[in-house]
Design an enzyme around this catalytic site. Structure first.
Site, PDB file in Angstrom:
ATOM      1  N   HIS A 198       0.845  -1.183   0.000  1.00  0.00           N
ATOM      2  CA  HIS A 198       0.000   0.000   0.000  1.00  0.00           C
ATOM      3  C   HIS A 198       0.882   1.234   0.000  1.00  0.00           C
ATOM      4  O   HIS A 198       1.937   1.232   0.634  1.00  0.00           O
ATOM      5  CB  HIS A 198      -0.907   0.013   1.240  1.00  0.00           C
ATOM      6  CG  HIS A 198      -2.068   0.933   1.101  1.00  0.00           C
ATOM      7  ND1 HIS A 198      -1.990   2.273   1.381  1.00  0.00           N
ATOM      8  CD2 HIS A 198      -3.327   0.704   0.661  1.00  0.00           C
ATOM      9  CE1 HIS A 198      -3.159   2.824   1.145  1.00  0.00           C
ATOM     10  NE2 HIS A 198      -3.988   1.907   0.693  1.00  0.00           N
TER      11      HIS A 198
ATOM     12  N   ASP B  96      -7.984  -5.242   0.126  1.00  0.00           N
ATOM     13  CA  ASP B  96      -8.490  -6.118  -0.929  1.00  0.00           C
ATOM     14  C   ASP B  96      -8.078  -7.575  -0.764  1.00  0.00           C
ATOM     15  O   ASP B  96      -8.570  -8.432  -1.503  1.00  0.00           O
ATOM     16  CB  ASP B  96      -8.000  -5.614  -2.298  1.00  0.00           C
ATOM     17  CG  ASP B  96      -8.774  -4.394  -2.761  1.00  0.00           C
ATOM     18  OD1 ASP B  96      -9.961  -4.297  -2.402  1.00  0.00           O
ATOM     19  OD2 ASP B  96      -8.196  -3.552  -3.458  1.00  0.00           O
TER      20      ASP B  96
END
Ligand code: ACO
Length: 432
Positions: free
Chosen positions: A308, A366
């Site tokens: 991320h 996710d």
């Protein structure tokens, strides 16, 4: 502004610039470089905006080092444990938790804006049955600008509210229509006595020829996932909505741009890509091979759902969803899900691997969400659509904040030009 200052000295030592330091409520200080070009004649270079704050915002705060996520100051863990998606939508839009009466009123407003203009439904006939639903919803949401153009004055706060309510209420109906179109089944109209997520499941899974009872386990699971996906400050799709919206365009068009940005596999499309990846890995015995491929610079394969831009520790949303997987799969009688087992094992192996440790690569939101969507019977191609429904609240909130901010100017980045310098046009006959 604080007393702290950064002094920037260019090649001419007499021409210095004092860069004001802006102090956030929490988080690192921000250097105000707005006068840099006028004073020093230079731009800043920051590909991917990794170190650039594009705006001031009061909506969401992330501490990527500590794995903290706050909506309007409230920790995501508390909202996930005690709130509902509709309440979180109110909180994000209005900045404060609602009173019971305010929540009831807001919930009623959202429930009574769910239907689509019939002409809009006919748009779906133009799509091939196997069109990706993200392409369909981006197209149909963009087309809403044609339906609400004259009645959406972006400078009128009332019209901005009506837009917010309309898009939040109608996007599940649009998503369900895209799903029904892909199956060749009749569209199912919304039922306003149902809650937001119950209604979504009803429009997705019921057919006119049979009775349908919404699963409360599924509705609760979806509601929790939507809370976790509702906003994430200046991510790619939200920044896209802000940038498109900064030109004063119709807000439905700006949201359509955000949907397109979300679709990419590096952003919201990762939930679909994770399940594809797990299916490709197939069994725990192949994990090492795929982890090696993810580490190989010459291989384009990446561990989807890992890494991320902001989180350099565990994404708090991924942590909540992983716990949720245990509970939801058990309630649905799927506690032996081989895909979930594989995902857990993959996480375990990756988190012990030096490459992932060194680069602070952890599961993101996710990584586990697709496992729940799949357990609820939602097809892979609809996973990112689910994300878009929830994130719509964040997009609208940011769009409203931007329009209400007197400092807002059209978004227009500069560039480092490395193309040819001026040269003269040569006639076609003279070119070798
Ligand atoms: N697998 C393997 N290596 C990775 C991964 C991964 N998933 N993610 C990052 N890396 C490596 C990169 O190769 C890079 O290595 P290098 O320094 O040797 O070049 C380093 O880690 C930093 O990665 P960047 O791509 O520079 O980080 P960036 O902040 O630009 O990208 C992103 C973040 C897009 C999320 C990236 O981690 C990625 O592609 N992850 C997989 C896709 C994904 O899960 N996206 C969903 C994100 S969450 C969301 O948007 C809702």
């Amino acid at each position: 502004m604080t007393d702290k200052q950064y002094i920037l000295t260019g090649p001419d030592p007499d021409n210095t610039l004092q860069l004001p330091v802006l102090e956030p409520t929490v988080g690192p200080d921000v250097l105000d470089i707005a006068k840099l070009y006028a004073s020093q004649g230079v731009f800043t270079y920051d590909p991917g905006f990794a170190a650039t704050a594009s705006c001031e915002s009061t909506i969401t705060y992330i501490d990527g080092e500590q794995g903290i996520l706050l909506y309007r100051g409230y920790p995501i863990e508390q909202l996930a444990a005690s709130s509902s998606f509709v309440e979180v939508a109110y909180l994000l839009l209005h900045g404060e938790l609602p009173s019971a009466a305010e929540l009831q009123d807001f919930d009623h407003t959202i429930r009574t804006h769910t239907m689509l203009n019939e002409s809009l439904l006919r748009f779906f006939n133009g799509f091939h049955h196997n069109a990706h639903p993200m392409a369909m919803i981006s197209g149909v949401v963009g087309s809403m600008s044609a339906f609400y153009h004259d009645t959406t004055d972006i400078h009128d706060p009332h019209d901005r509210d009506v837009f917010a309510h309309r898009i939040i209420a109608k996007i599940p109906t649009i998503a369900a229509a895209a799903y029904k179109h892909s199956l060749g089944q009749p569209f199912v109209y919304p039922r306003n006595q149902l809650s937001y997520c119950e209604n979504l499941l009803h429009m997705f899974f019921s057919v006119p020829s049979e009775e349908f009872e919404v699963s409360s386990v599924a509705a609760e699971a979806l509601d929790l996932l939507f809370i976790l996906h509702a906003d994430h400050e200046q991510n790619c799709s939200t920044s896209t909505v802000r940038l498109a919206g900064s030109s004063g365009t119709n807000p439905y068009s700006a949201i359509a741009a955000g949907i397109s940005a979300l679709w990419g596999p590096a952003h919201g499309g990762a939930n679909e890509a994770v399940i594809n990846m797990l299916e490709r890995i197939g069994s725990a015995s192949h994990i090492d091979e795929y982890v090696d491929r993810a580490k190989d610079r010459n291989d384009s394969f990446r561990l989807m759902g890992f890494g991320h831009r902001v989180y350099k520790s565990y994404d708090p949303r991924a942590q909540i969803i992983r716990e949720m997987c245990h509970r939801v799969l058990e309630k649905l009688g799927q506690s032996n899900s081989p895909l979930f087992e594989l995902a857990l094992r993959l996480e375990e192996i990756a988190l012990k691997d030096e490459y992932f440790v060194e680069k602070n690569l952890y599961p993101n939101v996710d990584f586990y969400s697709g496992i729940i969507y799949q357990a609820l019977g939602i097809p892979k191609s609809m996973f990112t659509v689910m994300f878009a429904i929830a994130r719509c609240v964040g997009w609208v909130t940011h769009w409203r904040e931007m329009l209400a901010d007197p400092e807002t100017r059209i978004g227009r980045p500069r560039q480092l030009y490395v193309g040819p310098a001026r040269r003269e046009y040569t006639d076609l006959k003279q070119r070798s």
